[in-house]
Design a protein around this motif. Structure first.
Motif, PDB file in Angstrom:
ATOM      1  N   LYS A  88      -5.913   1.957   7.384  1.00 16.92           N
ATOM      2  CA  LYS A  88      -4.511   2.371   7.483  1.00 16.92           C
ATOM      3  C   LYS A  88      -3.945   2.859   6.156  1.00 16.92           C
ATOM      4  O   LYS A  88      -4.489   2.577   5.088  1.00 16.92           O
ATOM      5  CB  LYS A  88      -3.647   1.249   8.054  1.00 16.92           C
ATOM      6  N   THR A  89      -2.882   3.620   6.270  1.00 19.64           N
ATOM      7  CA  THR A  89      -2.172   4.145   5.115  1.00 19.64           C
ATOM      8  C   THR A  89      -0.733   3.667   5.240  1.00 19.64           C
ATOM      9  O   THR A  89      -0.136   3.820   6.291  1.00 19.64           O
ATOM     10  CB  THR A  89      -2.165   5.687   5.149  1.00 19.64           C
ATOM     11  N   ASP A  90      -0.203   3.085   4.199  1.00 21.30           N
ATOM     12  CA  ASP A  90       1.143   2.526   4.285  1.00 21.30           C
ATOM     13  C   ASP A  90       1.936   2.915   3.037  1.00 21.30           C
ATOM     14  O   ASP A  90       1.558   2.561   1.926  1.00 21.30           O
ATOM     15  CB  ASP A  90       1.021   0.992   4.401  1.00 21.30           C
ATOM     16  N   TYR A  91       3.029   3.681   3.218  1.00 20.35           N
ATOM     17  CA  TYR A  91       3.855   4.058   2.064  1.00 20.35           C
ATOM     18  C   TYR A  91       4.772   2.899   1.672  1.00 20.35           C
ATOM     19  O   TYR A  91       5.601   2.476   2.462  1.00 20.35           O
ATOM     20  CB  TYR A  91       4.673   5.308   2.380  1.00 20.35           C
ATOM     21  N   LEU A  92       4.580   2.381   0.443  1.00 17.98           N
ATOM     22  CA  LEU A  92       5.426   1.288  -0.024  1.00 17.98           C
ATOM     23  C   LEU A  92       6.761   1.839  -0.496  1.00 17.98           C
ATOM     24  O   LEU A  92       7.787   1.192  -0.421  1.00 17.98           O
ATOM     25  CB  LEU A  92       4.750   0.557  -1.188  1.00 17.98           C
ATOM     26  N   SER A  93       6.734   3.066  -1.035  1.00 20.80           N
ATOM     27  CA  SER A  93       7.948   3.758  -1.448  1.00 20.80           C
ATOM     28  C   SER A  93       7.606   5.238  -1.373  1.00 20.80           C
ATOM     29  O   SER A  93       6.533   5.596  -0.903  1.00 20.80           O
ATOM     30  CB  SER A  93       8.336   3.361  -2.875  1.00 20.80           C
ATOM     31  N   LYS A  94       8.501   6.100  -1.857  1.00 18.59           N
ATOM     32  CA  LYS A  94       8.247   7.542  -1.757  1.00 18.59           C
ATOM     33  C   LYS A  94       6.981   7.942  -2.493  1.00 18.59           C
ATOM     34  O   LYS A  94       6.288   8.872  -2.113  1.00 18.59           O
ATOM     35  CB  LYS A  94       9.429   8.320  -2.353  1.00 18.59           C
ATOM     36  N   THR A  95       6.684   7.232  -3.581  1.00 18.32           N
ATOM     37  CA  THR A  95       5.586   7.690  -4.434  1.00 18.32           C
ATOM     38  C   THR A  95       4.370   6.770  -4.450  1.00 18.32           C
ATOM     39  O   THR A  95       3.381   7.087  -5.080  1.00 18.32           O
ATOM     40  CB  THR A  95       6.080   7.821  -5.889  1.00 18.32           C
ATOM     41  N   HIS A 154       9.459  -4.350   1.133  1.00 20.01           N
ATOM     42  CA  HIS A 154       8.634  -3.624   2.091  1.00 20.01           C
ATOM     43  C   HIS A 154       7.226  -4.210   2.220  1.00 20.01           C
ATOM     44  O   HIS A 154       6.744  -4.450   3.317  1.00 20.01           O
ATOM     45  CB  HIS A 154       8.548  -2.150   1.680  1.00 20.01           C
ATOM     46  N   ALA A 155       6.576  -4.443   1.078  1.00 16.03           N
ATOM     47  CA  ALA A 155       5.165  -4.841   1.110  1.00 16.03           C
ATOM     48  C   ALA A 155       4.971  -6.328   1.370  1.00 16.03           C
ATOM     49  O   ALA A 155       4.001  -6.743   1.978  1.00 16.03           O
ATOM     50  CB  ALA A 155       4.480  -4.455  -0.198  1.00 16.03           C
ATOM     51  N   ILE A 156       5.892  -7.148   0.881  1.00 13.93           N
ATOM     52  CA  ILE A 156       5.709  -8.593   0.939  1.00 13.93           C
ATOM     53  C   ILE A 156       6.626  -9.231   1.982  1.00 13.93           C
ATOM     54  O   ILE A 156       6.368 -10.332   2.445  1.00 13.93           O
ATOM     55  CB  ILE A 156       6.018  -9.239  -0.449  1.00 13.93           C
ATOM     56  N   GLY A 157       7.740  -8.544   2.294  1.00 16.21           N
ATOM     57  CA  GLY A 157       8.666  -9.084   3.277  1.00 16.21           C
ATOM     58  C   GLY A 157       9.638 -10.118   2.722  1.00 16.21           C
ATOM     59  O   GLY A 157      10.182 -10.926   3.455  1.00 16.21           O
ATOM     60  N   LEU A 158       9.847 -10.117   1.393  1.00 15.12           N
ATOM     61  CA  LEU A 158      10.849 -11.014   0.813  1.00 15.12           C
ATOM     62  C   LEU A 158      12.197 -10.286   0.795  1.00 15.12           C
ATOM     63  O   LEU A 158      12.234  -9.065   0.633  1.00 15.12           O
ATOM     64  CB  LEU A 158      10.473 -11.389  -0.627  1.00 15.12           C
ATOM     65  N   SER A 159      13.296 -11.036   0.931  1.00 21.75           N
ATOM     66  CA  SER A 159      14.611 -10.392   0.863  1.00 21.75           C
ATOM     67  C   SER A 159      15.083 -10.349  -0.590  1.00 21.75           C
ATOM     68  O   SER A 159      14.535 -11.037  -1.450  1.00 21.75           O
ATOM     69  CB  SER A 159      15.612 -11.159   1.720  1.00 21.75           C
ATOM     70  N   LYS A 160      16.148  -9.538  -0.849  1.00 23.70           N
ATOM     71  CA  LYS A 160      16.688  -9.425  -2.210  1.00 23.70           C
ATOM     72  C   LYS A 160      17.049 -10.791  -2.784  1.00 23.70           C
ATOM     73  O   LYS A 160      16.810 -11.068  -3.957  1.00 23.70           O
ATOM     74  CB  LYS A 160      17.941  -8.548  -2.199  1.00 23.70           C
ATOM     75  N   THR A 163      -0.422 -12.531  -2.113  1.00 24.61           N
ATOM     76  CA  THR A 163       0.568 -12.901  -1.111  1.00 24.61           C
ATOM     77  C   THR A 163      -0.119 -13.367   0.164  1.00 24.61           C
ATOM     78  O   THR A 163       0.267 -14.374   0.754  1.00 24.61           O
ATOM     79  CB  THR A 163       1.490 -11.711  -0.790  1.00 24.61           C
ATOM     80  N   TYR A 164      -1.161 -12.644   0.577  1.00 27.32           N
ATOM     81  CA  TYR A 164      -1.918 -13.066   1.760  1.00 27.32           C
ATOM     82  C   TYR A 164      -2.423 -14.497   1.583  1.00 27.32           C
ATOM     83  O   TYR A 164      -2.322 -15.323   2.483  1.00 27.32           O
ATOM     84  CB  TYR A 164      -3.137 -12.158   1.987  1.00 27.32           C
ATOM     85  N   LEU A 165      -2.991 -14.772   0.399  1.00 27.41           N
ATOM     86  CA  LEU A 165      -3.530 -16.110   0.141  1.00 27.41           C
ATOM     87  C   LEU A 165      -2.434 -17.165   0.232  1.00 27.41           C
ATOM     88  O   LEU A 165      -2.629 -18.231   0.813  1.00 27.41           O
ATOM     89  CB  LEU A 165      -4.181 -16.175  -1.242  1.00 27.41           C
ATOM     90  N   ALA A 166      -1.265 -16.847  -0.334  1.00 29.11           N
ATOM     91  CA  ALA A 166      -0.160 -17.804  -0.324  1.00 29.11           C
ATOM     92  C   ALA A 166       0.323 -18.039   1.105  1.00 29.11           C
ATOM     93  O   ALA A 166       0.581 -19.175   1.513  1.00 29.11           O
ATOM     94  CB  ALA A 166       0.988 -17.300  -1.200  1.00 29.11           C
ATOM     95  N   VAL A 167       0.434 -16.963   1.874  1.00 32.52           N
ATOM     96  CA  VAL A 167       0.899 -17.088   3.253  1.00 32.52           C
ATOM     97  C   VAL A 167      -0.095 -17.925   4.060  1.00 32.52           C
ATOM     98  O   VAL A 167       0.293 -18.802   4.835  1.00 32.52           O
ATOM     99  CB  VAL A 167       1.100 -15.690   3.889  1.00 32.52           C
ATOM    100  N   GLU A 168      -1.399 -17.685   3.827  1.00 29.92           N
ATOM    101  CA  GLU A 168      -2.431 -18.454   4.535  1.00 29.92           C
ATOM    102  C   GLU A 168      -2.322 -19.959   4.284  1.00 29.92           C
ATOM    103  O   GLU A 168      -2.563 -20.756   5.173  1.00 29.92           O
ATOM    104  CB  GLU A 168      -3.832 -18.007   4.089  1.00 29.92           C
ATOM    105  N   THR A 169      -1.991 -20.338   3.053  1.00 27.65           N
ATOM    106  CA  THR A 169      -1.912 -21.764   2.752  1.00 27.65           C
ATOM    107  C   THR A 169      -0.547 -22.342   3.116  1.00 27.65           C
ATOM    108  O   THR A 169      -0.311 -23.527   2.926  1.00 27.65           O
ATOM    109  CB  THR A 169      -2.163 -22.064   1.255  1.00 27.65           C
TER     110      THR A 169
END
Ligand code: GDP
Ligand code: MG
Length: 597
Positions: free
Chosen positions: A432-439, A150-156, A117-123
């Protein structure tokens, strides 16, 4: 004709999440392949890729699709998913306006999902989320959509649940490609310019360049110029992959295809270079991108049944269709003449090794892989070295720098403790530590490449029961407290065994290395001292006792087949020995460092 009808997109995903399967399904749905010529995973063409289930070379395919009575041209560029091949993902994305980010509905977001995703956003590519494998009983599309949000920022609304296997949802996805991804910009009234985003070599046709035309058009018999090298060629064939190579008269602005122009060697083409018209050239080249960086180096020496010219011949051939593999002549007092080889990562190195054996019947003795380092000399000069033997005398060294990466690990929350302990032991700093979901958690580290390039991945998999995934990206070189550790066998320094280690763990690793060597080197008729030293100072020692009994004697009267096995093993082992002074050192000894970290 404009570019309104064109869509150029890539599929990116974590490995095994289904991008090749999705590509196949799209080819089928658009009628690009018929059942008869359909093979599993059309886009993975090399045998080795098929066996290993990974895609090595990016491929481009042109498909036709009709929507609301209008015909569209969809150019799909397939990409590999392994960390070693990051640069191929960026390469593919450079030719696209959009990307489909595939996430396995039973696995969720993984480390490479985020990295891609980072690569795609960069281009600047527009991203559509694809939640795949919804046919699996373990699929949790809703949970995974939330992770993606949460992780990528795309909507439903930007996520499409599909089954690439059954084809469910793939039609809707193709419609979304047309409706949500932008067409390429129309620069048809400008001078010709085309981005070379990939190239490969074919024995019969020479170099085949994969291009995306940006300005004007390219046509057969056009005299072109490569803007980087300034060399000129005449296009002998131009075409599209449909998916077979299909010649056309011209490629217009926004289109993707191939160019053949009597270019003899892959080395003559720089990926990222711009093709323009020789008589009416573009003002400036298209923005290229970072060339791939060799991250891992290792020396290859001819083994017993191979000679130097044969090895060089094989390397030359290999390099013609793998431009990210490098080799330069190298000689070692211990091992004689060989080559220093550069690889994108350990997987890439394994692939080259395997190809040498399979395709060229080559037998090599190989030194342990190492990363490259920067040496700041007392004169203030910076030298890049990629072998411990290239280090200048310690009295000339002001400082040593090693490469650092941004490391991302995604794992389940109950395995965090073990992973943090592992990372600390490898000199990694938690960012950093980032919870993507509960688990599920994303851990970001700053890590020395040398510590994570060898066995880190295997250890991570072990600790997390196969669950954790990782990805990394080079951030640069930084000063570090490193030392060259020399290894002495029978009092003689063996340059091919020396290593660069961090002083904080040089002693422990030096000792482990000697213990491995003690096991790897067979007993001789005399005692062999093994020593590790920094400068002249011995930091660890071990001894290989003299050999007394026949190795097989204890097996007499026992199982004959076992004895045969021992003898056979010994014979195989012998093929790969190198004698250093009066000591025979087998190939595996040179790789000992891999197991000591
Ligand atoms: P890639 O590494 O991303 O190219 O993944 P592949 O396309 O090679 O797929 C990896 C594995 O997942 C293969 O065994 C596929 O058959 C399987 N697979 C892919 N898509 C689906 C799907 O929609 N449903 C199921 N059940 N399996 C799938
Ligand atoms: Mg694949």
């Amino acid at each position: 004709m404009g570019t309104e009808h064109i869509r150029n997109f890539s599929i990116v995903a974590h490995i095994d999440h289904g991008k090749s399967t999705l590509a196949d399904r799209m080819l089928e749905l658009t009628g690009s392949i018929t059942d008869r010529d359909r093979q599993e995973q059309m886009l993975d063409s090399m045998d080795l890729e098929r066996e290993r289930g990974i895609t090595i070379k990016a491929s481009a395919v042109t498909m036709k699709y009709e929507l609301d009575g209008k015909e569209y041209m969809l150019n799909l560029i397939d990409t590999p998913g392994h960390v070693d091949f990051h640069y191929e993902v960026s390469r593919a994305l450079a030719a696209c306006e959009g990307a489909l980010l595939v996430v396995d509905a039973s696995q969720g977001v993984e480390a490479q999902t985020v990295a891609n995703t980072y690569l795609a956003v960069e281009t600047g590519a527009e991203i559509i989320g694809v939640i795949n494998k919804i046919d699996l009983p373990a699929a949790q599309p809703q949970v995974v959509i939330e992770e993606v949000e949460h992780a990528i920022g795309l909507s439903k609304g930007e996520c499409f649940p599909i089954s690439a296997k059954s084809g469910e949802g793939v039609g809707e996805l193709l419609r979304a490609v047309i409706q949500l991804l932008p067409p390429p910009e129309d620069h048809s009234d400008e001078p010709s310019s085309a981005l070379i985003f990939d190239a490969n070599f074919n024995d019969y046709r020479g170099v085949i360049c994969y291009v995306k035309v940006v300005g004007g058009k390219l046509r057969t018999r056009q005299k072109i110029r490569l803007m980087g090298t300034g060399r000129t060629y005449v296009i002998s064939e131009i075409g599209k992959f449909a998916p077979q190579m299909t010649a056309v008269d011209e490629l217009g602005s926004g289109e993707v295809g191939y160019v053949i122009a009597n270019i003899k060697e892959l080395a003559d083409v720089t990926i990222g270079d711009t093709i323009t018209d020789d008589a009416n050239p573009a003002e400036k080249p298209l923005p290229g991108y970072q060339p791939p960086a060799q991250m891992v180096f290792s020396d290859f020496y001819p083994g017993n049944n191979t000679d130097y010219p044969k090895l060089r011949g094989a390397f030359e051939k290999l390099a013609t269709n793998d431009s990210s593999f490098t080799f330069t002549p190298q000689s070692s007092p211990a091992l004689g003449f060989g080559f220093r080889c550069g690889f994108l990562g350990l997987l890439h190195m394994e692939i080259v090794q395997e190809r040498l054996e399979r395709e060229y019947d080559i037998d090599v003795v190989q030194t342990a892989p190492t990363v490259s380092y920067e040496v700041i000399t007392k004169d203030g000069e910076t030298i890049r070295i990629d072998s411990p033997s290239m280090l200048p005398d310690p009295s000339h060294i002001e400082a040593l720098k090693e490469p650092y990466v941004r490391l991302e690990i995604i794992t389940s929350s109950d395995t965090i403790g073990g992973i943090m302990t592992l990372a600390e032991g490898k000199r990694c700093q938690l960012i950093k530590t980032d919870y993507l979901s509960k688990t599920r958690v994303l851990l970001e580290y700053k890590a020395p490449l040398a510590e994570i390039v060898y066995d880190f991945y295997d250890l991570l998999k072990g600790i997390s029961h196969g669950y954790a995934t990782m990805d990394y990206e080079l951030i640069g070189f930084e000063k570090s407290n490193l030392a060259k550790v020399d290894i002495l066998v029978n009092k003689k320094a063996v340059d091919a065994l020396s290593v660069i280690l961090h002083r904080s763990n040089a002693e422990v690793r030096g000792r482990k290395l000697l213990q491995k060597l003690r096991k790897a080197i067979p007993k001789h008729q005399f005692e062999i001292p093994l020593q590790a030293a920094i400068g002249g100072k011995i930091i660890a020692r071990e001894t290989i006792k003299a050999y007394r009994k026949d190795v097989t004697s204890k097996l007499y009267g026992g199982d004959v087949s076992r004895k045969m096995k021992v003898l056979k093993k010994q014979k195989e082992g012998k093929k790969r020995m190198k004698s250093i002074g009066s000591v025979q050192i087998p190939q595996e000894a040179f790789m000992s460092i891999l197991d000591t970290s």
